[in-house]
Structures are given as structure tokens and as C-alpha cells.
Design an enzyme around this catalytic site. Structure first.
Site, PDB file in Angstrom:
ATOM      1  N   SER A  69       0.416  -2.560  -3.992  1.00 39.28           N
ATOM      2  CA  SER A  69       1.670  -1.950  -3.957  1.00 39.28           C
ATOM      3  C   SER A  69       1.864  -1.602  -2.422  1.00 39.28           C
ATOM      4  CB  SER A  69       2.056  -1.168  -5.057  1.00 39.28           C
ATOM      5  OG  SER A  69       3.394  -0.946  -4.868  1.00 39.28           O
ATOM      6  N   HIS A  74       6.551   9.715   5.369  1.00 39.03           N
ATOM      7  CA  HIS A  74       7.672   9.845   6.510  1.00 39.03           C
ATOM      8  C   HIS A  74       7.275  11.456   6.799  1.00 39.03           C
ATOM      9  CE1 HIS A  74       9.781   6.432   5.272  1.00 39.03           C
ATOM     10  NE2 HIS A  74       9.445   7.063   4.069  1.00 39.03           N
ATOM     11  N   CYS A  89      -1.592  -0.349  -8.532  1.00 41.18           N
ATOM     12  CA  CYS A  89      -1.882  -0.984  -9.821  1.00 41.18           C
ATOM     13  C   CYS A  89      -3.206  -1.475  -9.801  1.00 41.18           C
ATOM     14  CB  CYS A  89      -0.844  -1.857 -10.157  1.00 41.18           C
ATOM     15  SG  CYS A  89      -0.727  -3.303  -9.084  1.00 41.18           S
TER      16      CYS A  89
END
Length: 121
Positions: A69, A74, A89
Site C-alpha cells: 500500500s 506532510h 497489508c
């Protein structure tokens, strides 16, 4: 590159890290290296990454795409704050990736939300 199939389930961590020395949140190259290293150490396969600096005294945004994934960051150096998003996952260990990132950034506080992701049924 060998493709390993992953079931559509995993752990999604959303972490708000604060109390970070602003200089640690401005170095685009160092943050990219940190997130890539955290992903590999957590057992994930890095596919690609892209990071952008908003200027010498401003923050950074970036994402590491994983076979499992992603990890994104930020930063807001002016607030000593970073928002981290880790979804993995398979056998990858997102908490280990987060621990590595927290330790490297020397965050004094972490507000964490953990969500188990899976299809219905």
C-alpha cells in the site's frame, strides 16, 4: 520483480506527531530516505516514491508507494508537526515503520488512530 499476492486486509495507521525540531521537517531528501528505510525495515516492498519541498523554511509532502500500500508524510515545521499515514497489508508491520519514523524525528507526542481494513463479510 516478483509479485506477492496480498489479501485485501491490513492495518491503517494515522499518526499526528508533534514536538519535532523544525529542521527535521524541512529536509526533503532525509525524509524520503527515512520513510523508504522504515518501509523496508517493516517488511514492505518499495515500488516508488515522490517527495516535494515547499521551500527552505517550509514543509515537505511525500509518499512512498508499496506493494503492500503506502506511507505518506506532510510536515509543518512552523508548528513542529507531521501527519503520517501508513497502510500496509500482508506480513508487513506498519507499527514498526511508525516507531522508526517517530524515533528518527524525535517526536515528543504521538496521537495515533489505528484502523483494521478489510472487505465486508
Amino acid at each position: 520483480m516478483t509479485s506477492t499476492p496480498h489479501l485485501p486486509l491490513g492495518t491503517h495507521l494515522l499518526a499526528d506527531l508533534s514536538g519535532i525540531v523544525p529542521e527535521r521537517l524541512r529536509d526533503c531528501t532525509a525524509l524520503e530516505r527515512l520513510l523508504r528505510d522504515a518501509a523496508v525495515t517493516a517488511g514492505a516492498q518499495v515500488l516508488h516514491s515522490h517527495f516535494h519541498s515547499f521551500g527552505a523554511v517550509q514543509g515537505v509532502t511525500g509518499v512512498v508507494l508499496l506493494a503492500e500500500s503506502h506511507i505518506s508524510i506532510h510536515t509543518w515545521p512552523e508548528c513542529s508537526f507531521a501527519a503520517i499515514d501508513i497502510f500496509m497489508c500482508g506480513a508487513a508491520r506498519p507499527q514498526l515503520a511508525l516507531d522508526i519514523i517517530k524515533d528518527a524525528l524525535q517526536a515528543t507526542h504521538c496521537q495515533l488512530q489505528s484502523v483494521r481494513r478489510a472487505p465486508p463479510g
